[in-house]
Write an enzyme that holds these catalytic residues in place. Structure first.
Site, PDB file in Angstrom:
ATOM      1  N   ARG A 160       0.818  -1.221   0.000  1.00 48.80           N
ATOM      2  CA  ARG A 160       0.000   0.000   0.000  1.00 48.80           C
ATOM      3  C   ARG A 160       0.850   1.270   0.000  1.00 48.80           C
ATOM      4  O   ARG A 160       0.477   2.284   0.598  1.00 48.80           O
ATOM      5  CB  ARG A 160      -0.930   0.039   1.222  1.00 48.80           C
ATOM      6  CG  ARG A 160      -2.060  -0.938   1.180  1.00 48.80           C
ATOM      7  CD  ARG A 160      -3.017  -0.604   0.034  1.00 48.80           C
ATOM      8  NE  ARG A 160      -4.269  -1.280   0.199  1.00 48.80           N
ATOM      9  CZ  ARG A 160      -4.494  -2.544  -0.134  1.00 48.80           C
ATOM     10  NH1 ARG A 160      -3.544  -3.276  -0.662  1.00 48.80           N
ATOM     11  NH2 ARG A 160      -5.687  -3.072   0.036  1.00 48.80           N
ATOM     12  N   SER A 230     -10.821  -0.299   3.099  1.00 47.27           N
ATOM     13  CA  SER A 230     -10.104  -0.491   4.369  1.00 47.27           C
ATOM     14  C   SER A 230      -9.675   0.865   4.910  1.00 47.27           C
ATOM     15  O   SER A 230      -9.028   1.632   4.196  1.00 47.27           O
ATOM     16  CB  SER A 230      -8.838  -1.314   4.155  1.00 47.27           C
ATOM     17  OG  SER A 230      -9.142  -2.556   3.580  1.00 47.27           O
ATOM     18  N   GLU A 326      -5.014   3.837   6.252  1.00 49.52           N
ATOM     19  CA  GLU A 326      -4.701   3.585   4.855  1.00 49.52           C
ATOM     20  C   GLU A 326      -5.301   4.722   4.025  1.00 49.52           C
ATOM     21  O   GLU A 326      -4.800   5.090   2.974  1.00 49.52           O
ATOM     22  CB  GLU A 326      -5.331   2.244   4.456  1.00 49.52           C
ATOM     23  CG  GLU A 326      -4.684   1.581   3.283  1.00 49.52           C
ATOM     24  CD  GLU A 326      -5.569   1.582   2.074  1.00 49.52           C
ATOM     25  OE1 GLU A 326      -5.032   1.559   0.963  1.00 49.52           O
ATOM     26  OE2 GLU A 326      -6.799   1.622   2.233  1.00 49.52           O
TER      27      GLU A 326
END
Ligand code: EPU
Length: 337
Positions: A160, A230, A326
């Site tokens: 990520r 998320s 995130e």
């Protein structure tokens, strides 16, 4: 170029949390030649807004959503290289690639957002990440005032993460095109437990079957609207941090990464801390996937933010692990901006 400005441009439909916030100007370049001027005027660069939490009204934004198009660069018997405009919708692109017989990204089906944002975030799901398919990106550097080609080796892809998240690049470098190298042969990736559990082995050599299977797994777990997927990353722990956690949570799953760290599911930490379904006004820890925070319809930015802080502090207290967001959190514009 479309410019929505003069006071208050509503952003409710411009980001997936669907919060009632505004900006003073929204720049929507339709071609690369319009990018330098728009970039100069915008504080933030966004794609489709599917990974953002605005904490209030925002300074001017540039969205790449109208930068469209793609071209074939080269192909041989096994591979194809294509260049895709940053504003193409990621999922539509995955479907287009499949329709052309170009494979590799089918496990990334139905991920919300644009092609440019997919690279910035190094999207990943069901055992596949975008990084290995990226040859490089092209874009405008706002500070250096030039167009640059950044090869994949310089993109610093990690879980990520990419260089485009770093302060020197974020809102400084605007990706306008992504070059992808896809395979002309299909090799299904079915090692992720959810995929293995749900697949019918008879059909796994059909790429559209895998695409639909991933899509249905996602839609069963993730809310259709009102979230940014998320909210937190899955923590990466050192072996000694994992041992400490296992004293309190002997059953927690952990997956070793090539770097020798252990990825543990944040959803498990949140779930086992009793927060599944927990609500704060209109903001909720999504009952089917507790890594997702959702606007149930009436949430304010503050409701989502306070819920995130609550989840972070309960998880830290119970498990001693810090969850990192995130989602990109954008501060409100200073008054008068
Ligand atoms: N779990 C629970 N309780 C739950 C749900 C999950 O304990 O209610 C635990 C289970 O142990 C499960 C584990 O969490 O095995 C993992 O859950 P899941 O397979 O749903 O994946 P995730 O790690 O929570 C990540 C990505 C998702 C991606 C899925 C599938 C991150 C931050 N998230 O979620 O990406 O779709 O894997 O690969 O890495 C996104 O980034 O927005 C996103 C949705």
């Amino acid at each position: 170029m479309s410019v929505s400005s003069f006071g208050s441009v509503p952003l409710q439909k411009i980001h997936s949390f669907a919060l009632s916030v505004f900006t003073t100007a929204l720049y929507l370049p339709k071609q690369e030649s319009e990018v330098p001027e728009a970039a100069e005027k915008a504080t933030y660069f966004i794609g489709e807004g599917s990974n953002l939490l605005p904490l209030g009204d925002l300074s001017p934004l540039l969205s790449t959503r109208y930068l469209k198009g793609y071209s074939l660069i080269r192909e041989d018997a096994e591979y194809v290289e294509t260049e895709v405009a940053a504003g193409e919708n990621w999922d539509a692109w995955v479907r287009y690639a499949l329709s052309q017989g170009w494979y590799g990204i089918e496990n990334l089906a139905a991920i919300p957002g644009s092609v440019g944002a997919a690279v910035v975030q190094n999207i990943g799901a069901y055992g596949v990440e975008i990084a290995p398919f990226v040859v490089g990106v092209y874009g405008w550097h706002k500070s250096l005032k030039n167009w640059q080609w950044i090869p994949a080796e310089h993109c610093q892809f990690a879980y990520r993460h990419s260089i485009f998240h770093e302060p020197a690049w974020r809102d400084r470098f605007l990706i306008t095109r992504v070059r992808l190298r896809l395979r002309k042969y299909f090799a299904p990736v079915t090692d992720y437990s959810d995929v293995r559990a749900k697949m019918n082995p008879k059909f796994i050599h059909d790429p559209w079957y895998i695409y639909q299977l991933i899509r249905s797994i996602r839609t069963n777990k993730l809310p259709i609207r009102g979230s940014a997927g998320s909210f937190f990353k899955n923590p990466l722990l050192t072996p000694s941090q994992l041992n400490q956690l296992r004293e309190k949570a002997p059953n927690i799953p952990a997956y070793e990464t090539p770097e020798g760290l252990y990825k543990v599911p944040a959803a498990w930490l949140i779930d086992q801390a009793g927060l599944k379904g927990y609500k704060r006004n209109g903001a909720q820890v999504y009952p089917r996937q507790p890594l997702v925070l959702v606007n149930t319809g009436t949430a304010t930015p503050e409701d989502i933010y306070q819920l995130a802080l609550h989840v972070q502090s309960v998880v830290r207290e119970k498990w001693g692990v810090l969850l990192e967001p995130e989602v990109r959190i954008l501060p409100p514009a200073a008054t008068g901006e």
